[in-house]
Scaffold this motif. Structure first.
Motif: not given
Length: 556
Positions: A335, A342, A362-365, A368-369, A371-372
């Protein structure tokens, strides 16, 4: 093309230019002038120490083991029992090398078996190194009379010489994204190279007769951790030459002609560092004495010193040799890395636009969904403390700026990768951003809790960073899921400066004197979390087992 100006502190043969694959890498902090000097490997600083108390090249014992098997007919067990194959290597390094050699030989036999079964000729090991050589009748515009092209890796050829292969190892899995210029350069070395002896500190010694050049060449990548392989190039000799001309030839010229000086990681191996005016010099920066016995120059960062504090063996194995068992990082680390990436990308993309004006991703490499949301909350809290908010458009903004400072007293290049360095009305500001899941620490312990701040204080106070000292400052931004905190540290405050010196000296004292890197875990270090535990015979099974030492204490 221009004549090379030999730095006054180096001596030797400046008429040989030798280019290997590392000099083709387009790294952002590479020093063009330093690499041009490296391209002339016979130029050295005569009085510079080369002594290595421990082996710092991870592939050294692995290569010796494979040599013993492929060239001397030994079994791997016999190779691993020969002390001459593992000079200056720790027990953990030897264990990794023996394991990696077994993995490599198995991968090589597997790939060879498949090819032979498909009707391709078998290849066998080649002892002498292939070197592409261009000899000139007289010196050219660079002052060179000879060029040599090399490619490190394991070499193989068919019995009739019509096929040559170079196998390039990676420590873990096969490197599938190896840059095309490196592949093309390696393939052309295989296609045009002359089998030569490569004595240390001399030009390649060429045979009277060159033998047969191949009709086809292959470059194969192989991972020593899992035995994975990938064919990176499978070209005839004409195609190898075309690929080299298109993708690598110009980069080789650029490597030989570099003139810009850019302090960074290249300073560590630079023969001209002692006289380089571009690198800030801060004698005593680490607060340590000169080594009792001169040794090869090293680099160090605060992250390195913290790893050493956890355990000297862990630092040596994971930071120097880059040996890790490939375990998945925990959610907090992933995280933090995603948030940092970013922010760095955002600040670099448009320094004139503060983060509050940019929509959340909308997402971060890597996340997971599930952890976002926590990561997005941290980014949201950053918006209210973004350093770009209210900053004039003509100010300089440098995310992930790498600073390299030379401590000549310790003969160490100190590396600091600052999250953000920016100017503000004549001042210089260093911003460190941390993500955390725990409560905020007390303010008076900031430089001890975050030693990166202590190093930044010393660098700014020493003048290594320019800027008006009346307003230049260090900032700490701590992001949590439920809030954020921004602290300022005055690097010119006497109490803060004294505390920062103590923090760095305590961290560096043991590291500077250590020549064995024995496994001595700190009290609060859990060996179960160590990425190199797999090869360490001294790892304790719980926090209550094993030896203890205080942070900064030299190994016994």
């Amino acid at each position: 093309m221009s004549t090379f100006q030999k730095p006054p502190q180096v001596d030797g043969d400046d008429q040989l230019i030798r280019i290997g694959l590392p000099l083709l890498r387009q790294e952002p902090d590479a020093c063009p002038a330093g690499r041009a000097l490296r391209a002339r490997p016979l130029l050295t600083q005569p009085d510079r120490s080369r002594r290595k108390p421990v082996e710092d090249f991870p592939f050294a014992p692995w290569g010796n083991f494979v040599d013993s098997v492929e060239h001397h007919g030994k079994t791997l067990a016999e190779a691993a029992a020969n002390s001459g194959n593992m000079r200056r290597c720790s027990e953990a390094h030897v264990r990794w090398a023996a394991e990696a050699a077994g993995t490599y030989l198995a991968a090589r036999a597997r790939e060879q078996g498949v090819r032979v079964a498909s009707g391709h000729p078998a290849t066998r090991p080649v002892r002498k190194q292939w070197v592409g050589v261009d000899r000139l009748r007289e010196q050219d515009g660079r002052g060179a009379d000879r060029y040599e092209r090399t490619a490190w890796g394991r070499q193989y050829a068919s019995g009739d010489g019509s096929l040559r292969e170079i196998w390039i190892p990676s420590i873990d899995s096969v490197k599938r994204d190896r840059p095309l210029p490196e592949i093309a350069a390696a393939a052309y070395v295989a296609a045009s190279g002359i089998p030569a002896d490569m004595p240390y500190g001399k030009r390649a010694q060429l045979p009277d007769r060159h033998g047969v050049l191949p009709q086809r060449v292959r470059v194969v990548g192989v991972g020593l951790g899992d035995g994975s392989t990938q064919v990176l190039a499978d070209w005839d000799a004409t195609e190898a030459k075309r690929q080299f001309d298109e993708h690598a030839k110009e980069l080789m010229s650029s490597a030989a002609d570099g003139r810009e000086v850019r302090p960074g990681q290249d300073c560590v191996r630079c023969e001209a560092l002692s006289g380089c005016r571009a690198v800030p010099r801060v004698p005593g920066l680490l607060g340590t004495s000169a080594p009792l016995r001169p040794r090869k120059r090293r680099s160090v960062s605060v992250s390195d010193l913290r790893a050493y504090r956890d355990c000297p063996a862990r630092y040596y194995l994971t930071r120097v040799l880059k040996l890790r068992d490939g375990r998945t990082e925990n959610a907090a680390i992933r995280r933090g890395r995603a948030v940092d990436a970013w922010l760095n990308e955002r600040h670099a993309a448009n320094p004139g636009t503060p983060c509050r004006r940019v929509p959340l991703p909308e997402s971060l490499p890597g996340l997971t969904a599930e952890e976002l949301p926590a990561a997005l909350a941290m980014i949201r809290h950053h918006r209210g403390r973004c350093p770009l908010d209210g900053l004039a458009v003509d100010e300089t903004v440098e995310p992930q700026r790498r600073l390299a400072v030379y401590d000549p007293q310790a003969d160490v290049v100190v590396i600091a990768d600052c999250d953000l360095v920016y100017t503000d009305r004549g001042s210089t500001v260093v911003r460190e951003t941390k993500t955390a899941s725990h409560r905020f620490g007390e303010r008076q312990e900031l430089v001890r809790t975050y030693p990166q701040l202590a190093l930044a204080v010393l660098l700014m106070a020493s003048g290594a960073l320019s800027g008006d000292p009346r307003r230049s400052r260090i900032e700490l931004e701590v992001l949590r899921e439920d809030g954020a905190r921004l602290e300022e540290v005055d690097p010119f405050d006497a109490v803060t400066l004294d505390q920062s010196r103590r923090v760095i000296t305590e961290l560096a004292a043991g590291w500077a004197a250590d020549e064995t890197y024995a496994a001595v875990p700190a009290r609060d270090f859990d060996c179960a979390d160590c990425e190199a535990r797999r090869w360490c015979t001294s790892a304790r099974t719980s926090r209550s087992d094993g030896a203890r030492r205080t942070p900064g204490e030299a190994p016994r």
